[in-house]
Write an enzyme that holds these catalytic residues in place. Structure first.
Site, PDB file in Angstrom:
ATOM      1  N   TYR A 156       0.834  -1.209   0.000  1.00 28.14           N
ATOM      2  CA  TYR A 156       0.000   0.000   0.000  1.00 28.14           C
ATOM      3  C   TYR A 156       0.864   1.252   0.000  1.00 28.14           C
ATOM      4  O   TYR A 156       0.638   2.180  -0.778  1.00 28.14           O
ATOM      5  CB  TYR A 156      -0.922  -0.019   1.216  1.00 28.14           C
ATOM      6  CG  TYR A 156      -1.936   1.099   1.239  1.00 28.14           C
ATOM      7  CD1 TYR A 156      -3.166   0.949   0.603  1.00 28.14           C
ATOM      8  CD2 TYR A 156      -1.677   2.300   1.892  1.00 28.14           C
ATOM      9  CE1 TYR A 156      -4.110   1.968   0.621  1.00 28.14           C
ATOM     10  CE2 TYR A 156      -2.607   3.327   1.909  1.00 28.14           C
ATOM     11  CZ  TYR A 156      -3.824   3.153   1.272  1.00 28.14           C
ATOM     12  OH  TYR A 156      -4.748   4.165   1.274  1.00 28.14           O
ATOM     13  N   LYS A 160       1.037   3.986  -3.066  1.00 27.83           N
ATOM     14  CA  LYS A 160       0.621   5.375  -2.875  1.00 27.83           C
ATOM     15  C   LYS A 160       1.770   6.358  -3.111  1.00 27.83           C
ATOM     16  O   LYS A 160       1.559   7.469  -3.614  1.00 27.83           O
ATOM     17  CB  LYS A 160       0.006   5.560  -1.491  1.00 27.83           C
ATOM     18  CG  LYS A 160      -1.296   4.796  -1.295  1.00 27.83           C
ATOM     19  CD  LYS A 160      -2.356   5.188  -2.317  1.00 27.83           C
ATOM     20  CE  LYS A 160      -3.693   4.535  -2.035  1.00 27.83           C
ATOM     21  NZ  LYS A 160      -4.743   4.930  -3.000  1.00 27.83           N
ATOM     22  N   ILE A 189     -10.000   7.901   7.305  1.00 29.81           N
ATOM     23  CA  ILE A 189     -11.320   8.472   7.070  1.00 29.81           C
ATOM     24  C   ILE A 189     -12.395   7.519   7.588  1.00 29.81           C
ATOM     25  O   ILE A 189     -12.280   6.297   7.440  1.00 29.81           O
ATOM     26  CB  ILE A 189     -11.537   8.726   5.559  1.00 29.81           C
ATOM     27  CG1 ILE A 189     -10.427   9.641   5.008  1.00 29.81           C
ATOM     28  CG2 ILE A 189     -12.908   9.326   5.305  1.00 29.81           C
ATOM     29  CD1 ILE A 189     -10.333  11.001   5.647  1.00 29.81           C
ATOM     30  N   THR A 191     -15.030   5.640   7.013  1.00 33.27           N
ATOM     31  CA  THR A 191     -15.783   5.006   5.934  1.00 33.27           C
ATOM     32  C   THR A 191     -16.448   3.745   6.474  1.00 33.27           C
ATOM     33  O   THR A 191     -16.100   3.254   7.556  1.00 33.27           O
ATOM     34  CB  THR A 191     -14.846   4.621   4.774  1.00 33.27           C
ATOM     35  OG1 THR A 191     -13.900   3.643   5.247  1.00 33.27           O
ATOM     36  CG2 THR A 191     -14.105   5.834   4.248  1.00 33.27           C
TER      37      THR A 191
END
Length: 250
Positions: A156, A160, A189, A191
């Site tokens: 990841y 990114k 965030i 979510t």
């Protein structure tokens, strides 16, 4: 006049979370939406919500790790609405956790395919369509982990970081052709994925990473994406903007 009046906007990962919030906000600001997601259920629900509010939207199923799917989504934008002016390459996955020396090879390949190659495939077909339309703006969804590392998420983090470099390169290449390309780095965030997959202790641990003492919202990320994809950011390209409650300032 609305911010994105008469614009055609393509959003990947549109079926939930940040992608859904971007679709709804862009539609409210006058854009015609091409909502793409691997989930037909989530994508269609977003489209129906936009239509129920008087907006225009079409769902196109797409897997960002497949170049042909990225091409098909752009083709649908042109066929349905006559062109493409705005794109948000938002689709992504977290992938498995583990140290580099033990990280599963299939997990690495999948994360890179969706989170990094998927952004390249998106721009590969979005940019020619935008050139034909006379210009446009692209926002690529990076992460705070596009600027710093963290243990256990090598794929990841690498993907990114790659998204930010890819964004800068595309911005330089098309700066004289009326196409702006920027990236966003959300912190953690709130979510559905986080709310439903983590227990209270894990969520509180994430909150503690942010100096503002809370998680961000999808709408806060969407507002930044809207500004970057609007004429208000007309001299902004090749930039990275974090929306992270102070995470990267530490």
């Amino acid at each position: 006049m609305k911010t994105l009046e008469n614009k055609v906007a393509l959003v990947t990962g549109a079926g939930s979370g940040i992608g859904k919030a971007i679709c709804l906000l862009y539609a409210a600001e006058g854009a015609k939406i091409i909502a793409s997601d691997i989930s037909e259920k989530g994508g269609n629900e977003v489209v129906e919500e936009i239509k129920s509010k008087g907006g225009q939207a079409v769902f196109v199923k797409g897997d960002t790790s497949k170049p042909d799917d990225s091409k098909a989504v752009v083709d649908q934008a042109v066929q349905q609405f006559g062109g493409l002016h705005v794109a948000v390459n938002n689709a992504g996955i977290g992938g498995p956790l583990g140290p580099v020396g033990e990280y599963p090879l299939d997990g690495w390949n999948k994360v890179i395919a969706i989170n990094l190659s998927g952004v390249f495939y998106g721009m590969r077909y979005q940019i020619p369509a935008m050139v034909s339309a006379g210009g446009g703006s692209i926002v690529n969804m990076a992460s705070i982990l596009g600027k710093v590392g963290t243990k256990g998420s090598c794929a990841y983090v690498a993907a990114k970081h790659g998204v930010i470099g890819l964004t800068e390169t595309a911005a330089l290449e098309y700066a004289t052709q009326g196409i702006r390309v920027n990236s966003i780095g959300p912190g953690y965030i709130s979510t559905p994925l986080i709310e439903h997959s983590l227990d209270e202790a894990a969520r509180n641990a994430l909150v503690g990473l942010h100096p503002m003492g809370r998680l961000g919202t999808s709408e806060e990320v969407a507002n930044l994406a809207l500004w970057l994809n609007s004429d208000k950011a007309s001299f902004v390209t090749g930039s990275y903007y974090n929306v992270d409650g102070g995470y990267l300032a530490q």
